[in-house]
Scaffold this active site. Structure first.
Site, PDB file in Angstrom:
ATOM      1  N   CYS B  83     -27.271 -38.598  27.914  1.00  0.00           N
ATOM      2  CA  CYS B  83     -27.620 -37.945  29.182  1.00  0.00           C
ATOM      3  C   CYS B  83     -29.118 -37.707  29.304  1.00  0.00           C
ATOM      4  O   CYS B  83     -29.598 -37.264  30.350  1.00  0.00           O
ATOM      5  CB  CYS B  83     -26.862 -36.640  29.329  1.00  0.00           C
ATOM      6  SG  CYS B  83     -25.091 -36.850  29.079  1.00  0.00           S
ATOM      7  N   CYS B 206     -18.405 -26.828  34.775  1.00  0.00           N
ATOM      8  CA  CYS B 206     -18.785 -28.195  34.396  1.00  0.00           C
ATOM      9  C   CYS B 206     -19.543 -28.890  35.523  1.00  0.00           C
ATOM     10  O   CYS B 206     -19.208 -28.722  36.694  1.00  0.00           O
ATOM     11  CB  CYS B 206     -17.539 -29.029  34.094  1.00  0.00           C
ATOM     12  SG  CYS B 206     -16.366 -28.261  32.961  1.00  0.00           S
ATOM     13  N   SER B 207     -20.525 -29.722  35.152  1.00  0.00           N
ATOM     14  CA  SER B 207     -21.172 -30.572  36.144  1.00  0.00           C
ATOM     15  C   SER B 207     -20.205 -31.707  36.486  1.00  0.00           C
ATOM     16  O   SER B 207     -19.326 -32.033  35.703  1.00  0.00           O
ATOM     17  CB  SER B 207     -22.493 -31.114  35.597  1.00  0.00           C
ATOM     18  OG  SER B 207     -22.279 -31.801  34.382  1.00  0.00           O
ATOM     19  N   ILE B 209     -18.745 -35.599  38.014  1.00  0.00           N
ATOM     20  CA  ILE B 209     -18.900 -37.056  37.875  1.00  0.00           C
ATOM     21  C   ILE B 209     -19.582 -37.533  39.159  1.00  0.00           C
ATOM     22  O   ILE B 209     -19.134 -37.205  40.251  1.00  0.00           O
ATOM     23  CB  ILE B 209     -17.512 -37.725  37.752  1.00  0.00           C
ATOM     24  CG1 ILE B 209     -16.769 -37.214  36.525  1.00  0.00           C
ATOM     25  CG2 ILE B 209     -17.617 -39.238  37.808  1.00  0.00           C
ATOM     26  CD1 ILE B 209     -17.131 -37.863  35.236  1.00  0.00           C
ATOM     27  N   LYS B 329     -25.264 -28.979  38.126  1.00  0.00           N
ATOM     28  CA  LYS B 329     -24.037 -28.325  38.589  1.00  0.00           C
ATOM     29  C   LYS B 329     -23.769 -28.615  40.069  1.00  0.00           C
ATOM     30  O   LYS B 329     -22.647 -28.953  40.437  1.00  0.00           O
ATOM     31  CB  LYS B 329     -24.196 -26.821  38.348  1.00  0.00           C
ATOM     32  CG  LYS B 329     -22.993 -26.003  38.636  1.00  0.00           C
ATOM     33  CD  LYS B 329     -21.907 -26.225  37.610  1.00  0.00           C
ATOM     34  CE  LYS B 329     -20.573 -25.722  38.132  1.00  0.00           C
ATOM     35  NZ  LYS B 329     -20.017 -26.548  39.200  1.00  0.00           N
ATOM     36  N   HIS B 333     -24.432 -35.112  38.478  1.00  0.00           N
ATOM     37  CA  HIS B 333     -24.933 -35.530  37.160  1.00  0.00           C
ATOM     38  C   HIS B 333     -24.588 -36.986  36.888  1.00  0.00           C
ATOM     39  O   HIS B 333     -23.729 -37.288  36.053  1.00  0.00           O
ATOM     40  CB  HIS B 333     -24.366 -34.594  36.090  1.00  0.00           C
ATOM     41  CG  HIS B 333     -24.855 -34.853  34.703  1.00  0.00           C
ATOM     42  ND1 HIS B 333     -26.088 -35.426  34.424  1.00  0.00           N
ATOM     43  CD2 HIS B 333     -24.268 -34.620  33.496  1.00  0.00           C
ATOM     44  CE1 HIS B 333     -26.221 -35.522  33.107  1.00  0.00           C
ATOM     45  NE2 HIS B 333     -25.149 -35.061  32.529  1.00  0.00           N
TER      46      HIS B 333
END
Lengths: 130, 390
Positions: B83, B206-207, B209, B329, B333
């Site tokens: 990442c 969670c960030s 998809i 967020k 991402h």
């Protein structure tokens, strides 16, 4: 994909818990490696991981990766073994609601997953309450 | 070494871009950056992409994308550091310009994540962890960050509500970012009531998809005013550090040592301290990640990061706004593009062109991009060039 050769290569660690102790500084490595990341020593003596440990942190996996769908929810934690090596593994045969850090655990040999693509049955270590 | 400036930035709207291919998404952002800089050529380019192979079955991106941009036969290099691929691609561009190897360099990032189903995307992302000794046991990325969160919560008293406060803040910031994937307000109650993913983390920790790309153009600072009409933004520091890839191999699982090391190097290069920063763009792939990162950057003391979002310290208008763009967020991402999008935001802020989300009187900005559970970190510091006394 966990093909048969890739699986076979890790059998000394997954079935027999073979680790290595740096002859220079005493640090233990699991899996064994060629260079010590503490003292850069290149000589090691084989050791077997102790099977008693303490739970340092954990999570309950609710959304499982492929190969583990039918096991969810399940606990995965980082367990510190007696001579200070930490490993990641599932904690099983335990109550997910009362699982807590600091808990004493014991290593057991279990089936871990079945790789969907290769069909290989994957065994290894998990932990149970001591 | 030559001083380096950023003279152009580009990004497209991020989200689930069904109608656009990997190469189309990238080329849109790259063209936007070239046009923003107003240059008619690029001498070399770097592309950050974590896994073209697993997400779209396409590797060899350096050559493919140099041609798509119409810039062949320039050297095109794909950079991978999970990442942190975008941040590291930018660093390669900085080094190339600073060393005198190239004058005008494009640094970019792209990820097309929605051509595969959720299971395949989760697998592709998991390759940033130790495959044989972490993933083999059934752990996921949310699970690894959940284990880091538990250490932080039990040791420092960080609360479930404080994790939620990070999501609330970053979504509030993202409301003002027209390119963000999830421009919506969320409440702490919504975060804490969302589906459990890996205890104690929930879906809204969670960030997402995301499909997306971003690009920037760099050149030597002394050539910037001649090459471009844009106000140059100076690259004041570029630092990169690594750590053990497996979380269980780290002495302290709540310490992002790679971020701490890279930040220390970066502050030294720039000759500033955390107190001098006007804002930061950091890698909030999970709510707990932002808490760990701001501690490692020295924005708060160790163990005190939990209170920062809820107290307003890191919110717009606070002492040190963190993620004015909305962060991973809210903005999304697309892993390889994230580090470059952070740099785009820093450049817009330092030009004074960030619109409704402008941080007042911004002079110094920091970007922090990390891979895996923090085994790689890239930190950059930028300065508004005209604000500098020479």
């Amino acid at each position: 994909m966990i093909g048969p050769v890739r699986y076979w290569r890790e059998i000394p660690q997954r079935y027999r818990y073979e680790a290595a102790r740096c002859s220079g500084c005493g640090k233990v490595f699991f899996p064994p490696r060629l260079v010590c990341n503490a003292c850069r020593g290149r000589e090691f003596k084989p050791v077997i991981l102790p099977q008693a440990g303490t739970l340092e942190t954990f999570t309950i996996i609710r959304v499982a990766p492929s190969g583990f769908e039918d096991q969810a929810p399940y606990a995965v934690g980082v367990v510190r073994l007696a001579d200070s090596v930490k490993v990641t593994a599932q904690i099983v045969d335990c109550d997910l609601e009362t699982l807590a850090t600091g808990q004493k655990l014991r290593l057991e040999f279990r089936k871990v997953q079945q790789d969907g693509a290769s069909g290989v049955l994957c065994y290894g270590y998990k932990f149970v309450p001591a | 070494m030559r001083e380096v400036a950023v003279i152009g930035v580009g990004m497209n709207k991020w989200g689930e871009l069904w109608e656009k291919s990997h190469r189309r998404i990238w080329t849109e952002a790259a063209l936007a950056a070239v046009d923003d800089a107003g240059v008619d050529r690029v001498d070399a380019m770097y592309v950050g992409c974590m896994s073209g192979g697993l997400f779209v079955g396409q590797e060899h991106l350096g050559a493919l994308l140099a041609d798509e941009l119409g810039m062949g036969p320039i050297p095109g290099t794909r950079v991978e550091s999970a990442c942190a691929s975008g941040g590291l691609a930018f660093r390669q561009a900085v080094l190339a310009v600073a060393a005198g190897a190239h004058d005008i360099v494009l640094a970019s990032g792209v990820e097309k994540m929605t051509d595969v189903d959720g299971g395949a995307a989760t697998y592709a992302l998991s390759t940033a962890a130790d495959q044989e000794y972490e993933c083999y046991q059934g752990i996921t990325f949310p699970g690894l960050y959940a284990m880091m969160a538990r250490v932080h919560m039990e040791r420092y008293g960080t609360t479930r509500r404080q994790l939620a406060d990070v999501a609330v803040k970053n979504h509030a910031h993202g409301l003002l970012n027209e390119l963000a994937q999830f421009r919506m307000k969320v409440t702490a109650e919504q975060v804490m009531g969302s589906a459990a993913v890996a205890d104690p983390l929930r879906l809204l920790d969670c960030s997402p998809i995301t499909d997306g790309a971003a690009a920037v153009v760099l050149c030597p600072l002394e050539m910037a005013r001649k090459l471009s009409k844009q106000p140059p933004v100076r690259v004041a520091a570029s630092a990169h550090a690594t750590d053990r890839i497996a979380l269980h191999e780290r002495d302290d699982m709540a310490d992002l040592a790679s971020t701490r090391h890279a930040a220390a190097l970066a502050y030294k290069q720039a000759g500033i301290t955390p107190k001098d920063l006007s804002f930061c763009e950091v890698h909030d792939c999970f709510t707990i990640a932002e808490i760990l990162v701001i501690e490692a950057l020295g924005l708060t003391a160790r163990g005190k990061g939990g209170a920062a979002a809820g107290s307003g310290l890191t919110a717009q208008g606070g002492k040190i706004p963190v993620n004015p763009s909305g962060g991973l967020k809210s903005k999304g991402h697309p892993v390889g593009a994230t580090g470059i999008a952070q740099i785009r935001e820093a450049v817009l802020q330092l030009r004074g062109e960030a619109g409704k989300r402008q941080v007042p009187k911004a002079r110094w900005g920091l970007t922090q991009n990390m891979g895996g559970t923090g085994a790689s970190t890239v930190v950059h510091i930028f300065e508004r060039a005209e604000g500098r006394k020479r």
